[in-house]
Design an enzyme around this catalytic site. Structure first.
Site, PDB file in Angstrom:
ATOM      1  N   MET A 269       0.653 -38.270  -2.921  1.00 48.47           N
ATOM      2  CA  MET A 269       1.090 -37.857  -4.323  1.00 48.47           C
ATOM      3  C   MET A 269       0.879 -36.423  -4.207  1.00 48.47           C
ATOM      4  O   MET A 269       0.027 -35.808  -4.028  1.00 48.47           O
ATOM      5  CB  MET A 269       0.040 -38.541  -5.310  1.00 48.47           C
ATOM      6  CG  MET A 269       0.316 -38.006  -6.591  1.00 48.47           C
ATOM      7  SD  MET A 269      -0.410 -38.909  -8.176  1.00 48.47           S
ATOM      8  CE  MET A 269       0.477 -40.384  -8.150  1.00 48.47           C
ATOM      9  N   GLN A 276       1.162 -29.374 -13.256  1.00 51.45           N
ATOM     10  CA  GLN A 276      -0.189 -29.916 -13.544  1.00 51.45           C
ATOM     11  C   GLN A 276      -0.957 -29.858 -14.507  1.00 51.45           C
ATOM     12  O   GLN A 276      -0.526 -28.749 -15.337  1.00 51.45           O
ATOM     13  CB  GLN A 276      -1.184 -29.422 -11.940  1.00 51.45           C
ATOM     14  CG  GLN A 276      -0.491 -29.525 -10.684  1.00 51.45           C
ATOM     15  CD  GLN A 276      -1.402 -29.120  -9.624  1.00 51.45           C
ATOM     16  OE1 GLN A 276      -2.241 -28.364  -9.964  1.00 51.45           O
ATOM     17  NE2 GLN A 276      -0.843 -29.131  -8.296  1.00 51.45           N
ATOM     18  N   LYS A 277      -1.955 -30.640 -14.733  1.00 50.78           N
ATOM     19  CA  LYS A 277      -2.473 -30.655 -15.906  1.00 50.78           C
ATOM     20  C   LYS A 277      -1.882 -31.217 -17.150  1.00 50.78           C
ATOM     21  O   LYS A 277      -2.030 -30.791 -18.524  1.00 50.78           O
ATOM     22  CB  LYS A 277      -3.252 -29.144 -16.284  1.00 50.78           C
ATOM     23  CG  LYS A 277      -4.076 -28.585 -15.385  1.00 50.78           C
ATOM     24  CD  LYS A 277      -5.373 -29.439 -14.965  1.00 50.78           C
ATOM     25  CE  LYS A 277      -6.144 -28.964 -13.942  1.00 50.78           C
ATOM     26  NZ  LYS A 277      -7.317 -29.885 -13.565  1.00 50.78           N
ATOM     27  N   LEU A 278      -0.890 -31.995 -17.066  1.00 52.90           N
ATOM     28  CA  LEU A 278       0.014 -32.332 -17.816  1.00 52.90           C
ATOM     29  C   LEU A 278      -0.069 -33.878 -18.180  1.00 52.90           C
ATOM     30  O   LEU A 278       0.811 -34.693 -18.920  1.00 52.90           O
ATOM     31  CB  LEU A 278       1.638 -32.003 -17.937  1.00 52.90           C
ATOM     32  CG  LEU A 278       1.995 -30.363 -17.856  1.00 52.90           C
ATOM     33  CD1 LEU A 278       3.431 -30.134 -17.409  1.00 52.90           C
ATOM     34  CD2 LEU A 278       1.392 -29.919 -19.047  1.00 52.90           C
ATOM     35  N   GLY A 279      -0.720 -34.525 -17.235  1.00 49.86           N
ATOM     36  CA  GLY A 279      -0.815 -36.056 -17.267  1.00 49.86           C
ATOM     37  C   GLY A 279       0.246 -36.699 -16.479  1.00 49.86           C
ATOM     38  O   GLY A 279       0.396 -37.830 -16.543  1.00 49.86           O
ATOM     39  N   LEU A 280       0.989 -35.799 -15.644  1.00 51.83           N
ATOM     40  CA  LEU A 280       2.186 -36.574 -14.768  1.00 51.83           C
ATOM     41  C   LEU A 280       1.411 -37.291 -13.839  1.00 51.83           C
ATOM     42  O   LEU A 280       1.879 -38.501 -13.498  1.00 51.83           O
ATOM     43  CB  LEU A 280       2.817 -35.485 -14.333  1.00 51.83           C
ATOM     44  CG  LEU A 280       3.485 -34.531 -14.978  1.00 51.83           C
ATOM     45  CD1 LEU A 280       4.522 -33.642 -14.409  1.00 51.83           C
ATOM     46  CD2 LEU A 280       4.445 -35.302 -16.180  1.00 51.83           C
ATOM     47  N   ALA A 281       0.275 -37.127 -13.122  1.00 52.35           N
ATOM     48  CA  ALA A 281      -0.303 -37.925 -12.154  1.00 52.35           C
ATOM     49  C   ALA A 281      -0.604 -39.274 -12.729  1.00 52.35           C
ATOM     50  O   ALA A 281      -0.448 -40.396 -12.081  1.00 52.35           O
ATOM     51  CB  ALA A 281      -1.402 -37.279 -11.406  1.00 52.35           C
ATOM     52  N   THR A 282      -1.236 -39.475 -13.676  1.00 56.96           N
ATOM     53  CA  THR A 282      -1.541 -40.443 -14.332  1.00 56.96           C
ATOM     54  C   THR A 282      -0.486 -41.439 -14.692  1.00 56.96           C
ATOM     55  O   THR A 282      -0.526 -42.536 -14.401  1.00 56.96           O
ATOM     56  CB  THR A 282      -2.495 -40.291 -15.662  1.00 56.96           C
ATOM     57  OG1 THR A 282      -3.475 -39.586 -15.448  1.00 56.96           O
ATOM     58  CG2 THR A 282      -2.833 -41.650 -16.373  1.00 56.96           C
ATOM     59  N   GLU A 304      -3.928 -45.330   0.399  1.00 58.65           N
ATOM     60  CA  GLU A 304      -4.431 -44.878   1.791  1.00 58.65           C
ATOM     61  C   GLU A 304      -5.477 -43.699   1.566  1.00 58.65           C
ATOM     62  O   GLU A 304      -5.018 -42.630   1.115  1.00 58.65           O
ATOM     63  CB  GLU A 304      -3.269 -44.247   2.546  1.00 58.65           C
ATOM     64  CG  GLU A 304      -3.475 -43.802   4.070  1.00 58.65           C
ATOM     65  CD  GLU A 304      -2.153 -43.662   4.551  1.00 58.65           C
ATOM     66  OE1 GLU A 304      -2.341 -42.732   5.530  1.00 58.65           O
ATOM     67  OE2 GLU A 304      -1.038 -43.963   4.242  1.00 58.65           O
TER      68      GLU A 304
END
Length: 445
Positions: A269, A276-282, A304
């Site tokens: 990922m 970053q810090k915009l909630g995109l990963a979530t 993994e």
């Protein structure tokens, strides 16, 4: 500012000591093999300390949306690491006032590599020493033919950038309010490995991981088991037309599971630094979960070798989903961990039993009154029992071996005694609770 300058100077001296003087000579005097390397030159090499630079400071990245962005320094971001490109010391030798420009068009991610500098050791040393070939070094890690070294040719690709469209099928979107009150729109697409134009695009996209993900490596795009999820920002350009900027991606490997099932495993990922810090990963993880949860032949979803940050993200997403399940209600949580939790979480959310247990502990703490001594103590004991399970199994195995007259002296010497183990256990528990409390704070936000 003075303190920062001293820190940089100290780091530069440290880097210079780590960057072998002999190595510099052998690397840079290849063109002068016929002349003996004198010891005096070994001593003089330290004169070139100012020509040894920290790659993390001199490499500049930009995502270019229009030609005006070329000179907009506010868009610059620096790599987190460079050892996978420039070696363990993360240094570049041979320049003063060096700026390495790594530019990507924001949507299709065409790449430009350029170098600007004030002076070079080649000229200062009278040709006896050569500066590192920065462009060639970076290019070794890039797919063949995917970058430009002529800025004008690179800028021509921007003329076609408005025609760039996301690859694959849209499976989700996410809206985020900006500080100025405007709204940003992000869209997530699931992509087909069979489309060659996508694979060329992805080859450029995954070049970021070498600078931002430790121990990263490119995936084999010829393997049909890979599934790709890419996030884009949909925005309006200066002409009021919609365009797309690439924001991040996730790769998932779909393992076979008997008889006709699969077990998707989240592998990589990467959210690009400007996003970053915009909630995109979530939202990427949640979208991927929903994508696979709707498929009946999916046994469970795993990850993994997750980093600590990703494990916390995963715990947050899983806890938020599990809170809505009947078996994870407060009334059920306080009764303790149950098989019904495993069954419901697996059937509904495709979570594996080990992850279900972590989510249970997290939500148990969420519902625990830490000001109630008995309630809080019972919680700590339950978590510590799980943490200590491996240690007790090792002791049990040793006793079994001793009953069979086997020599266990060396194995026992490697295990901590009971006092040491209690101290370790307390440290392990403190780390777990700290992580859980961090996740709970996000759940309460």
């Amino acid at each position: 500012m003075k303190k920062r300058g001293r820190r940089r100077l100290t780091r530069k001296r440290l880097l210079f000591r780590r960057y072998s003087y002999n190595h510099i000579l052998l690397l840079n005097l290849r063109s002068a093999k016929s002349r003996p390397v004198k010891r005096a030159k070994m001593a003089q090499i330290q004169e070139y300390q100012e020509y040894l630079l920290d790659a993390l400071e001199v490499v500049d990245f930009k995502l270019i949306r229009d030609k005006a962005d070329i000179n907009n320094d506010a868009l610059i971001f620096h790599p987190v690491m460079a050892h996978q490109i420039f070696g363990e010391t993360e240094t570049i030798f041979g320049y003063q006032d060096l700026h390495v420009r790594v530019l990507y068009t924001a949507g299709p991610l065409h790449i430009y590599l350029g170098v600007e500098y004030g002076s070079r050791v080649n000229e200062v040393s009278g040709g006896e020493m050569n500066a590192d070939d920065v462009v060639a070094t970076i290019a070794q890690s890039l797919p063949d033919g995917c970058y430009f070294i002529n800025l004008e040719e690179f800028l021509k690709t921007l003329d076609k950038a408005d025609k760039f469209q996301p690859f694959g099928e849209k499976i989700g979107e996410y809206r985020r309010s900006s500080d100025d009150g405007s709204e940003r729109l992000f869209e997530i697409y699931q992509c087909d490995y069979k489309v060659q134009s996508f694979l060329k695009f992805f080859a450029r996209l995954q070049t970021f991981i070498l600078w931002f993900v430790d121990a990263a490596s490119y995936i084999d795009t010829d393997d049909a088991q890979w599934c790709y999820f890419v996030c884009y920002e949909k925005y309006k350009n200066s002409d009021g037309q919609y365009q797309y900027a690439t924001a991040g991606y996730t790769t998932v490997y779909e393992y076979y599971a008997y008889p006709q099932n699969k077990r998707p495993r989240i592998s990589q990922m990467m959210v690009l630094p400007p996003f970053q810090k915009l909630g995109l990963a979530t939202h990427l993880v949640e979208t991927i979960y929903k994508y696979y949860q709707s498929q009946k032949n999916v046994v469970d979803i795993t990850v993994e070798d997750p980093s600590e940050d990703f494990q916390r993200l995963r715990n947050f997403v899983d806890a938020r989903f599990c809170k809505e399940l009947k078996s994870f209600s407060r009334a059920e949580i306080v009764k303790g961990f149950s098989k019904e939790m495993v069954r419901e979480a697996r059937e509904t959310l495709k979570l594996n039993p080990r992850q279900v247990r972590k989510v249970y502990e997290l939500l148990r703490l969420y519902y625990t009154n830490v000001n109630d001594d008995k309630e809080y103590r019972n919680y700590r004991l339950e978590v510590k029992k799980r943490l200590n399970a491996v240690y007790y199994k090792q002791l049990k195995d040793l006793k079994k071996m001793e009953r069979n007259k086997m020599d266990t002296e060396m194995m026992r010497a490697q295990l901590p005694n009971m006092k040491q183990r209690l101290e370790q256990l307390q440290e392990e528990y403190a780390v777990v609770e700290k992580d859980y409390k961090s996740t709970i704070a996000k759940l309460n936000a």
